[in-house]
Design a protein around this motif. Structure first.
Motif, PDB file in Angstrom:
ATOM      1  N   GLU A   8       1.462   3.110   2.498  1.00 26.48           N
ATOM      2  CA  GLU A   8       0.993   4.462   2.206  1.00 26.48           C
ATOM      3  C   GLU A   8       1.408   4.911   0.802  1.00 26.48           C
ATOM      4  O   GLU A   8       0.616   5.486   0.059  1.00 26.48           O
ATOM      5  N   ILE A   9       2.628   4.614   0.402  1.00 30.38           N
ATOM      6  CA  ILE A   9       3.089   5.031  -0.935  1.00 30.38           C
ATOM      7  C   ILE A   9       2.325   4.288  -2.036  1.00 30.38           C
ATOM      8  O   ILE A   9       1.964   4.877  -3.052  1.00 30.38           O
ATOM      9  N   GLU A  10       2.043   2.990  -1.838  1.00 28.84           N
ATOM     10  CA  GLU A  10       1.279   2.242  -2.842  1.00 28.84           C
ATOM     11  C   GLU A  10      -0.169   2.733  -2.892  1.00 28.84           C
ATOM     12  O   GLU A  10      -0.780   2.752  -3.961  1.00 28.84           O
ATOM     13  N   CYS A  11      -0.725   3.147  -1.749  1.00 24.35           N
ATOM     14  CA  CYS A  11      -2.069   3.738  -1.756  1.00 24.35           C
ATOM     15  C   CYS A  11      -2.075   5.006  -2.600  1.00 24.35           C
ATOM     16  O   CYS A  11      -2.992   5.219  -3.399  1.00 24.35           O
ATOM     17  N   ARG A  12      -1.061   5.833  -2.436  1.00 25.15           N
ATOM     18  CA  ARG A  12      -0.984   7.064  -3.249  1.00 25.15           C
ATOM     19  C   ARG A  12      -0.866   6.711  -4.725  1.00 25.15           C
ATOM     20  O   ARG A  12      -1.533   7.299  -5.571  1.00 25.15           O
ATOM     21  N   ARG A  13      -0.006   5.740  -5.040  1.00 22.09           N
ATOM     22  CA  ARG A  13       0.161   5.329  -6.445  1.00 22.09           C
ATOM     23  C   ARG A  13      -1.140   4.785  -7.021  1.00 22.09           C
ATOM     24  O   ARG A  13      -1.453   5.009  -8.184  1.00 22.09           O
ATOM     25  N   GLY A  14      -1.869   4.017  -6.217  1.00 25.56           N
ATOM     26  CA  GLY A  14      -3.087   3.372  -6.695  1.00 25.56           C
ATOM     27  C   GLY A  14      -4.343   4.216  -6.583  1.00 25.56           C
ATOM     28  O   GLY A  14      -5.422   3.779  -6.976  1.00 25.56           O
ATOM     29  N   GLY A  15      -4.222   5.423  -6.023  1.00 21.99           N
ATOM     30  CA  GLY A  15      -5.390   6.284  -5.875  1.00 21.99           C
ATOM     31  C   GLY A  15      -6.332   5.821  -4.780  1.00 21.99           C
ATOM     32  O   GLY A  15      -7.542   6.040  -4.860  1.00 21.99           O
ATOM     33  N   LEU A  16      -5.791   5.187  -3.745  1.00 28.46           N
ATOM     34  CA  LEU A  16      -6.586   4.673  -2.631  1.00 28.46           C
ATOM     35  C   LEU A  16      -6.343   5.491  -1.375  1.00 28.46           C
ATOM     36  O   LEU A  16      -5.323   6.149  -1.231  1.00 28.46           O
ATOM     37  N   SER A  44      -7.411   5.165 -12.048  1.00 29.48           N
ATOM     38  CA  SER A  44      -7.207   6.196 -11.024  1.00 29.48           C
ATOM     39  C   SER A  44      -5.790   6.145 -10.473  1.00 29.48           C
ATOM     40  O   SER A  44      -5.405   6.978  -9.664  1.00 29.48           O
ATOM     41  N   GLY A  45      -5.011   5.159 -10.895  1.00 27.02           N
ATOM     42  CA  GLY A  45      -3.634   5.007 -10.448  1.00 27.02           C
ATOM     43  C   GLY A  45      -3.144   3.621 -10.777  1.00 27.02           C
ATOM     44  O   GLY A  45      -3.850   2.825 -11.389  1.00 27.02           O
ATOM     45  N   ALA A  46      -1.919   3.325 -10.352  1.00 28.33           N
ATOM     46  CA  ALA A  46      -1.338   2.000 -10.614  1.00 28.33           C
ATOM     47  C   ALA A  46      -0.321   1.682  -9.535  1.00 28.33           C
ATOM     48  O   ALA A  46       0.434   2.546  -9.096  1.00 28.33           O
TER      49      ALA A  46
END
Length: 74
Positions: A8-16, A44-46
């Motif tokens: 979930e945190i990587e989705c937020r970072r990546g804009g997913l 959109s994120g990283a």
């Protein structure tokens, strides 16, 4: 299929949107004249560097095991 679940945190970072995952043993193959145009090249994120390293290791393992394959998208 070689894949990785994106936390979930990587989705937020990546804009997913969560849940999401990456398929790591196949890649798109397109003809240059059929390549898609992007409306923007603004990121959109990283993902975090630690997550990117994990992805790279899994792709390298798939390549070593000759599990990578091209997929023609039309």
């Amino acid at each position: 299929m070689v894949h990785i679940v994106i936390s979930e945190i990587e989705c937020r970072r990546g804009g997913l949107r969560f849940p999401s995952w990456l398929v790591l043993d196949e890649y798109n193959r397109v003809e240059l004249d059929e390549a898609y145009d992007f409306s923007t090249t603004t990121p959109s994120g990283a993902f975090s560097p630690a997550f990117v390293r994990k992805i790279a290791i899994l792709i390298k393992q798939a390549a070593t095991q000759r599990r990578l394959r091209a997929v023609v998208r039309k």
